[in-house]
Enzyme design. Structure first.
Site, PDB file in Angstrom:
ATOM      1  N   LYS A   1     -50.195 141.962  92.992  1.00 56.91           N
ATOM      2  CA  LYS A   1     -49.278 142.816  92.229  1.00 56.91           C
ATOM      3  C   LYS A   1     -50.109 143.758  91.353  1.00 56.91           C
ATOM      4  CE  LYS A   1     -47.770 142.733  88.270  1.00 56.91           C
ATOM      5  NZ  LYS A   1     -47.855 144.189  88.020  1.00 56.91           N
TER       6      LYS A   1
ATOM      7  N   GLU B   1     -60.344 146.232  70.390  1.00 57.62           N
ATOM      8  CA  GLU B   1     -60.817 146.866  71.631  1.00 57.62           C
ATOM      9  C   GLU B   1     -60.064 148.190  71.769  1.00 57.62           C
ATOM     10  OE1 GLU B   1     -59.294 145.177  75.337  1.00 57.62           O
ATOM     11  OE2 GLU B   1     -61.174 145.643  76.329  1.00 57.62           O
TER      12      GLU B   1
ATOM     13  N   GLY C   1     -56.829 141.657  83.097  1.00 52.79           N
ATOM     14  CA  GLY C   1     -55.954 142.405  82.194  1.00 52.79           C
ATOM     15  C   GLY C   1     -56.270 142.044  80.761  1.00 52.79           C
ATOM     16  N   SER C   2     -55.294 142.238  79.894  1.00 54.93           N
ATOM     17  CA  SER C   2     -55.545 142.028  78.464  1.00 54.93           C
ATOM     18  C   SER C   2     -55.530 140.543  78.115  1.00 54.93           C
ATOM     19  CB  SER C   2     -54.485 142.759  77.655  1.00 54.93           C
ATOM     20  OG  SER C   2     -53.226 142.191  77.936  1.00 54.93           O
ATOM     21  N   THR C   3     -56.155 140.229  77.017  1.00 53.22           N
ATOM     22  CA  THR C   3     -56.194 138.834  76.556  1.00 53.22           C
ATOM     23  C   THR C   3     -54.780 138.342  76.238  1.00 53.22           C
ATOM     24  OG1 THR C   3     -58.443 139.059  75.751  1.00 53.22           O
ATOM     25  CG2 THR C   3     -57.112 137.330  74.729  1.00 53.22           C
ATOM     26  N   ALA C   4     -53.955 139.211  75.657  1.00 56.51           N
ATOM     27  CA  ALA C   4     -52.589 138.793  75.306  1.00 56.51           C
ATOM     28  C   ALA C   4     -51.824 138.372  76.565  1.00 56.51           C
ATOM     29  CB  ALA C   4     -51.875 139.931  74.594  1.00 56.51           C
ATOM     30  N   THR C   5     -51.903 139.183  77.607  1.00 58.19           N
ATOM     31  CA  THR C   5     -51.194 138.822  78.844  1.00 58.19           C
ATOM     32  C   THR C   5     -51.855 137.610  79.503  1.00 58.19           C
ATOM     33  OG1 THR C   5     -50.711 141.168  79.140  1.00 58.19           O
ATOM     34  CG2 THR C   5     -50.239 139.752  80.990  1.00 58.19           C
ATOM     35  N   GLY C   6     -53.165 137.531  79.414  1.00 55.56           N
ATOM     36  CA  GLY C   6     -53.889 136.386  79.984  1.00 55.56           C
ATOM     37  C   GLY C   6     -53.378 135.061  79.419  1.00 55.56           C
TER      38      GLY C   6
ATOM     39  N   GLU D   1     -59.945 137.393  83.794  1.00 53.25           N
ATOM     40  CA  GLU D   1     -60.925 138.381  83.325  1.00 53.25           C
ATOM     41  C   GLU D   1     -60.198 139.234  82.298  1.00 53.25           C
ATOM     42  OE1 GLU D   1     -63.953 138.283  83.959  1.00 53.25           O
ATOM     43  OE2 GLU D   1     -64.257 137.426  85.952  1.00 53.25           O
TER      44      GLU D   1
ATOM     45  N   CYS E   1     -63.517 147.352  80.478  1.00 53.34           N
ATOM     46  CA  CYS E   1     -63.623 146.079  79.744  1.00 53.34           C
ATOM     47  C   CYS E   1     -65.037 145.866  79.225  1.00 53.34           C
ATOM     48  CB  CYS E   1     -63.185 144.924  80.631  1.00 53.34           C
ATOM     49  SG  CYS E   1     -64.084 144.819  82.178  1.00 53.34           S
TER      50      CYS E   1
END
Ligand code: NAD
Length: 486
Positions: A185, A390, A236-241, A258, A292
């Site tokens: 996706k 970031e 993707g971002s840490t928040a979504t991770g 990642e 990143c």
């Protein structure tokens, strides 16, 4: 649904003017609804991408599950041959992919877009040559013990918008060579190249082995919660991770995450700093900072800091920000309005606090594209947002430090731990600093050396697991131990 022509290298060129479609079970699937994809250089409609529904995602997962059996039972060499065909097919469509990447992502066609597409094809080709041989870990009079690596099943891949081709194919190649199948996706901001490389895959790979479903974030959620997905490979971002990790707990999915970074680059007092400036400039500002592993905090020894900032500004001053399709452009636009708005806010914070800005600093909002000027912030406080966060844009703080213990502590004072670099003539002294950095990768007197055999991943909140290298391949497998009595 359209049935595709049978595979064959002469039939691998696809029609880039055809409407975009999902790739499910070897077929191109049109959807009843679409969503707009904008060109970030002018914010005009570039194309309409298929809006996959939960039913499309379900069909893709089901196809990947059915394909898993025969794909995983193929000999390794047979899968390698398929991947090598895929690399050739991508190569046959390379020029169109490069142009499309610039149009949807913004990066300059003649430099970064070309490097990204060529690099990704190289990755597929090279990964196809790697193996995970059986390891004999013990032999006694009584038995032999072997460790085999077995595929996991269906892998869900979720990708971001900054390097959609590279980061996408970076997942496809190790996933497929190890015997798994995949549903990918892409980011809703940059689905087009992924839909096209999915389409190309349908020309050469067996049905269901690699499926692409574009649409909203909820499709990502569906993948992470789905009981038939064995692993999520997420960039993707840490928040979504963190959301991905929580959602993946349902069936204890394997995870490679990642995530974000706030890399420090440390220029020691003895560094040959004039030669370092171009390297650090392109590392920090390439892809307009939407990287990143871009150095996002530059620490320069106080004895050279003033001269360094002056020379860095001089080097940066004439770099041209513009439409990536123009051969004169060095740096393209910010990929989307959401990120552009975040940068407006961050620039406003820099202005409001009166930090020194020797270059850039003002975003011209009257421009049609998401253009942000190269901006350097001279020695803001460590507590400033521009140092802590970031930015993911072309803005870089250059900070001054006095001694090594101090700079190591400041560099490590971050929840992120992706990459970092150390620059100095005394190689051993630079390596000693590198050893103290809490990051997944540290480069010494070079930067962004990545490779098919080089594991890459983040420490702390920059991720879990690695991609590439033997370890990266192994993450697409289970470890299976056999003990054979003699
Ligand atoms: P993002 O987290 O917003 O989105 C990434 C992907 O996740 C997209 O495909 C999105 O649709 C999907 N998604 C969103 N919500 C989801 C949910 N709840 N469940 C599952 N999937 C969901 O990230 P982005 O803005 O696209 O990318 C920028 C970020 O990616 C930066 O933080 C950057 O540092 C990071 N990044 C990391 C690496 C790395 O290798 N460590 C590489 C590139 C980018």
């Amino acid at each position: 649904m359209t049935n595709l022509a049978p595979s064959g290298l002469d039939q691998t060129r696809i029609d880039f003017t055809a409407p975009y479609a999902l790739s499910i079970d070897g077929k191109l699937v049109r959807t009843s609804t679409t969503f707009d994809v904008l060109n970030p250089a002018n914010n005009q409609l570039l194309a309409q991408a298929p809006a996959g529904t939960p039913e499309h995602m379900e069909a893709a997962i089901d196809a990947a599950k059915r394909a898993f059996r025969s794909w995983s039972e193929l000999r390794w060499e047979a899968r390698a041959a398929y991947l090598s065909d895929y690399a050739n097919a991508l190569d046959a469509n390379k020029e169109e992919l490069i142009a499309l990447l610039t149009l949807e992502q913004g990066k300059p066609r003649h430099s970064m877009a070309t490097e990204e597409v060529e690099g990704a094809i190289f990755w597929v080709r090279e990964t196809a040559k790697r193996q995970l041989p059986v390891e004999q870990v013990e032999e006694t009079d009584a038995h032999v013990v072997e460790v085999h690596r077995t595929p996991l099943g269906v892998v869900g891949a979720i990708t971001p918008w900054n390097f959609p081709v590279f980061l996408g194919l970076w997942k496809v190649a190790p996933c497929l060579i190890t015997g798994n199948t995949m549903v990918m996706k892409p980011s809703p901001y940059t689905p087009l190249c992924t839909l096209r490389f999915g389409e190309i895959a349908q020309r050469v790979l067996p049905p269901g082995v690699f499926n692409v479903v574009s649409g909203g974030n909820e499709l990502g959620q569906q993948l992470t919660a789905h009981p038939d997905i064995a692993k999520i490979s997420f960039t993707g971002s840490t928040a979504t991770g963190k959301l991905v990790m929580a959602s993946s707990a349902t069936n204890l999915k394997r995870l490679t995450l990642e995530l974000g970074g706030n890399d420090a680059a440390i220029v020691l007092a003895d560094a040959d700093w004039q030669s370092v400036i171009p390297k650090l400039f392109w590392a920090a500002f390439g892809n307009s900072g939407q990287w990143c592993i871009a150095p996002k905090r530059l620490y320069v020894h106080s004895s050279i800091h003033a001269e360094f900032v002056k020379a860095f500004v001089e080097f940066a001053r004439d770099k041209k920000v513009g439409d990536g399709m123009s051969p004169e452009t060095d740096l393209g636009p910010i990929q989307n309005r959401m990120q552009y708005a975040k940068l407006l806010d961050l620039f406003a914070d820099v202005g409001k606090n009166g930090y020194k800005v020797p270059l850039g600093g003002m975003i011209d909002e009257s421009l049609a594209g998401n253009f942000v000027p190269v901006t350097i912030v001279d020695n803001p406080p460590d507590s400033s947002r521009i140092v802590r966060e970031e930015p993911f844009g072309p803005i870089l703080p250059i900070l001054s430090f006095d001694d090594v213990d101090e700079v190591v502590a400041r560099a490590n004072d971050s929840p992120f731990g992706l990459g970092g670099s150390v620059w100095g003539k005394d190689r051993n002294a630079a390596i000693a600093v590198a050893k103290r950095l809490e990051t997944g990768t540290v480069w010494v007197n070079e930067i962004h050396a990545l490779g098919v055999d080089i594991p890459f991943g983040g420490h702390k909140e920059s991720g879990i697991g690695v991609e590439s290298g033997r370890e990266g391949l192994a993450e697409f497998t289970n470890s299976k131990t056999y003990t054979f009595a003699k």
